[in-house]
Design a protein around this motif. Structure first.
Motif, PDB file in Angstrom:
ATOM      1  N   SER A 127      38.177  26.375  28.976  1.00  0.00           N
ATOM      2  CA  SER A 127      37.567  27.027  30.136  1.00  0.00           C
ATOM      3  C   SER A 127      38.560  27.635  31.124  1.00  0.00           C
ATOM      4  O   SER A 127      38.232  28.647  31.753  1.00  0.00           O
ATOM      5  CB  SER A 127      36.631  26.059  30.861  1.00  0.00           C
ATOM      6  N   PRO A 128      39.777  27.068  31.327  1.00  0.00           N
ATOM      7  CA  PRO A 128      40.718  27.760  32.211  1.00  0.00           C
ATOM      8  C   PRO A 128      41.092  29.151  31.700  1.00  0.00           C
ATOM      9  O   PRO A 128      41.233  30.091  32.487  1.00  0.00           O
ATOM     10  CB  PRO A 128      41.935  26.820  32.231  1.00  0.00           C
ATOM     11  N   TYR A 182      51.132  26.560  27.168  1.00  0.00           N
ATOM     12  CA  TYR A 182      50.795  25.389  27.977  1.00  0.00           C
ATOM     13  C   TYR A 182      50.418  25.905  29.362  1.00  0.00           C
ATOM     14  O   TYR A 182      51.278  26.217  30.182  1.00  0.00           O
ATOM     15  CB  TYR A 182      51.996  24.445  28.058  1.00  0.00           C
ATOM     16  N   LEU A 183      49.115  26.020  29.618  1.00  0.00           N
ATOM     17  CA  LEU A 183      48.657  26.431  30.943  1.00  0.00           C
ATOM     18  C   LEU A 183      48.876  25.298  31.937  1.00  0.00           C
ATOM     19  O   LEU A 183      48.714  24.123  31.590  1.00  0.00           O
ATOM     20  CB  LEU A 183      47.179  26.810  30.903  1.00  0.00           C
ATOM     21  N   PRO A 184      49.245  25.609  33.171  1.00  0.00           N
ATOM     22  CA  PRO A 184      49.507  24.546  34.153  1.00  0.00           C
ATOM     23  C   PRO A 184      48.241  23.775  34.509  1.00  0.00           C
ATOM     24  O   PRO A 184      47.129  24.305  34.450  1.00  0.00           O
ATOM     25  CB  PRO A 184      50.042  25.318  35.367  1.00  0.00           C
ATOM     26  N   THR A 185      48.431  22.520  34.864  1.00  0.00           N
ATOM     27  CA  THR A 185      47.338  21.644  35.302  1.00  0.00           C
ATOM     28  C   THR A 185      47.772  20.951  36.590  1.00  0.00           C
ATOM     29  O   THR A 185      48.965  20.916  36.913  1.00  0.00           O
ATOM     30  CB  THR A 185      47.014  20.576  34.237  1.00  0.00           C
ATOM     31  N   THR A 224      47.306  27.274  46.934  1.00  0.00           N
ATOM     32  CA  THR A 224      46.327  26.634  46.063  1.00  0.00           C
ATOM     33  C   THR A 224      45.941  27.596  44.946  1.00  0.00           C
ATOM     34  O   THR A 224      45.413  28.671  45.199  1.00  0.00           O
ATOM     35  CB  THR A 224      45.074  26.236  46.861  1.00  0.00           C
ATOM     36  N   TYR A 225      46.205  27.192  43.713  1.00  0.00           N
ATOM     37  CA  TYR A 225      45.893  28.035  42.570  1.00  0.00           C
ATOM     38  C   TYR A 225      44.849  27.405  41.648  1.00  0.00           C
ATOM     39  O   TYR A 225      44.369  28.066  40.737  1.00  0.00           O
ATOM     40  CB  TYR A 225      47.161  28.325  41.771  1.00  0.00           C
ATOM     41  N   PHE A 226      44.529  26.133  41.872  1.00  0.00           N
ATOM     42  CA  PHE A 226      43.494  25.462  41.083  1.00  0.00           C
ATOM     43  C   PHE A 226      42.196  25.414  41.875  1.00  0.00           C
ATOM     44  O   PHE A 226      42.189  25.060  43.060  1.00  0.00           O
ATOM     45  CB  PHE A 226      43.927  24.046  40.712  1.00  0.00           C
ATOM     46  N   LEU A 227      41.107  25.749  41.214  1.00  0.00           N
ATOM     47  CA  LEU A 227      39.804  25.725  41.875  1.00  0.00           C
ATOM     48  C   LEU A 227      39.210  24.327  41.908  1.00  0.00           C
ATOM     49  O   LEU A 227      38.368  24.022  42.748  1.00  0.00           O
ATOM     50  CB  LEU A 227      38.837  26.669  41.160  1.00  0.00           C
ATOM     51  N   SER A 275      41.505  21.938  36.209  1.00  0.00           N
ATOM     52  CA  SER A 275      42.582  22.890  35.920  1.00  0.00           C
ATOM     53  C   SER A 275      42.101  24.330  35.833  1.00  0.00           C
ATOM     54  O   SER A 275      42.786  25.178  35.252  1.00  0.00           O
ATOM     55  CB  SER A 275      43.318  22.521  34.623  1.00  0.00           C
ATOM     56  N   HIS A 276      40.922  24.626  36.379  1.00  0.00           N
ATOM     57  CA  HIS A 276      40.436  26.002  36.373  1.00  0.00           C
ATOM     58  C   HIS A 276      41.180  26.802  37.432  1.00  0.00           C
ATOM     59  O   HIS A 276      41.297  26.379  38.573  1.00  0.00           O
ATOM     60  CB  HIS A 276      38.926  26.030  36.620  1.00  0.00           C
ATOM     61  N   LEU A 277      41.682  27.945  37.048  1.00  0.00           N
ATOM     62  CA  LEU A 277      42.598  28.723  37.870  1.00  0.00           C
ATOM     63  C   LEU A 277      41.887  29.782  38.706  1.00  0.00           C
ATOM     64  O   LEU A 277      40.889  30.368  38.274  1.00  0.00           O
ATOM     65  CB  LEU A 277      43.635  29.403  36.976  1.00  0.00           C
ATOM     66  N   SER A 278      42.426  30.031  39.881  1.00  0.00           N
ATOM     67  CA  SER A 278      41.939  31.117  40.721  1.00  0.00           C
ATOM     68  C   SER A 278      42.440  32.448  40.178  1.00  0.00           C
ATOM     69  O   SER A 278      43.272  32.498  39.260  1.00  0.00           O
ATOM     70  CB  SER A 278      42.448  30.936  42.153  1.00  0.00           C
ATOM     71  N   GLU A 279      41.952  33.530  40.745  1.00  0.00           N
ATOM     72  CA  GLU A 279      42.427  34.839  40.299  1.00  0.00           C
ATOM     73  C   GLU A 279      43.926  34.983  40.525  1.00  0.00           C
ATOM     74  O   GLU A 279      44.650  35.507  39.663  1.00  0.00           O
ATOM     75  CB  GLU A 279      41.691  35.959  41.032  1.00  0.00           C
TER      76      GLU A 279
END
Length: 358
Positions: free
Chosen positions: A122-123, A266-269, A324-327, A331-335
């Motif tokens: 989902s991220p 590896y997407l950041p968490t 803040t980059y996580f919603l 671990s869902h990312l902002s724009e």
């Protein structure tokens, strides 16, 4: 004798009243059981009809950073071994084609010479954000003459990613590059650190019974919706890490056999060792099991680095801790987060494949 008769009469009247109330409640509940599904179906049909007639307005890429708060109940396809592959859906902010590919915005690229296939959870798919704000949308804008096809899913592990790749290859989809952005997914799913959107929705709506749902809401509260974190013992932590490493090995082995260039990302968490005081960790309820989660992710990440996978793009510490980059804790990312990550991945792509993507 008279008093006894009066007492019996009162008992009879009271019992009769309770029975009448019970009958009324049953009738109301039965009526609700019939009408609620009808109303929900009608509203869903109306929403779908309206969305089909309203195409998304043209939005300048990156100009809007709104979050899709009222998330629709998206339907998933039933595919063996593949969780969270989504069915066709259209609205102003979310558009999914018949084969499950998410749109990158209202202006599809026409001058296409190269194709990138994006897989992940989902991220990568873009939960809680609009089409033009997703990772694939930013990648497509960064790469010249390239279409990025977003076939990521919800709560989809690495096994699901490679099976999705396999299923798409059966339809003669031959991309120039494949990005598997699930290197950080399995370790979270194994410990239930990520919030499972589909399961949560099913748990909250597993019954249409009016009184049962009222009971759950007002008497049981949120007891059933607590986070089930199972990596609270050393054995379970090791099992989670080993399963995640095995998933990486299998994914890399499968990808290399396809003969198509690929990256494992590896997407950041929020669990990659950030200081809890940093703005990047400004997430509601993030501190639940935080130290243990970070410990598990560290164990996994250390072994992953020791594997020295040349196709790995490690973004675990890439996001700056100044915003803040996580919603959410999933671990869902902002724009803005997706924009930074897309720029980093695009640089790597142009470096490794200049003849294809320049």
């Amino acid at each position: 004798m008279k008093n006894k008769n009066e007492a019996k009469t009162k008992i009879y009247v009271v019992c009769t009243r309770f029975f009448q109330i019970f009958i009324v409640l049953c009738l109301v509940g039965g009526f609700a059981d019939i009408t609620i599904p009808i109303i929900e179906y009608s509203m869903s049909a109306i929403e779908k009809k309206v969305s089909e007639t309203q195409r998304p307005s043209v939005v300048e890429p990156g100009s809007v950073n709104d979050i899709v708060e009222e998330w629709p109940a998206l339907s998933v396809s039933r595919m063996p071994g593949i969780e969270g592959a989504l069915k066709e859906y259209h609205s102003a902010k979310i558009n999914i084609s018949a084969d499950g590919m998410r749109s990158n915005g209202p202006l599809p690229r026409q001058d296409v010479k190269s194709t990138v296939l994006l897989l992940g959870s989902s991220p990568a798919w873009g939960y809680r954000i609009a089409d033009h704000q997703t990772l694939s949308a930013h990648l497509e804008r960064n790469l010249i003459n390239t279409r990025v096809e977003n076939y990521a899913g919800l709560a989809q592990n690495l096994r699901g990613n490679i099976l999705r790749w396999y299923s798409l290859s059966q339809n003669e989809k031959k991309p120039d590059l494949v990005i598997i952005s699930g290197a950080s997914t399995d370790i979270g799913l194994n410990c239930s650190a990520f919030y499972n959107i589909q399961n949560s929705r099913n748990n909250n709506h597993d019954s249409k019974n009016l009184y049962y749902n009222l009971y759950r809401k007002f008497w049981k509260g949120d007891i059933e919706n607590h986070e089930d974190f199972i990596c609270d013992s050393e054995l379970n932590q090791n099992l989670a890490v080993q399963q995640s490493i095995l998933a990486v090995k299998n994914a890399v082995s499968f990808a290399r056999q396809q003969g198509i260039p690929f990256y494992l990302v590896y997407l950041p968490t929020p669990y990659d060792g950030y200081d809890p005081k940093d703005p990047i960790m400004d997430i509601r309820n993030i501190h639940s099991h935080l130290s243990t989660k970070q410990h598990v992710f560290k164990l996994y990440h250390e072994i992953l680095k020791e594997m020295e996978v040349p196709e790995l793009i490690d973004l675990s510490q890439f996001l700056p801790a100044d915003g803040t980059y996580f919603l959410d804790k999933g671990s869902h990312l902002s724009e803005n987060g997706n924009k930074l990550i897309a720029a980093k991945i695009s640089d790597r792509i142009r470096q490794d494949f200049p003849s294809i993507f320049d």
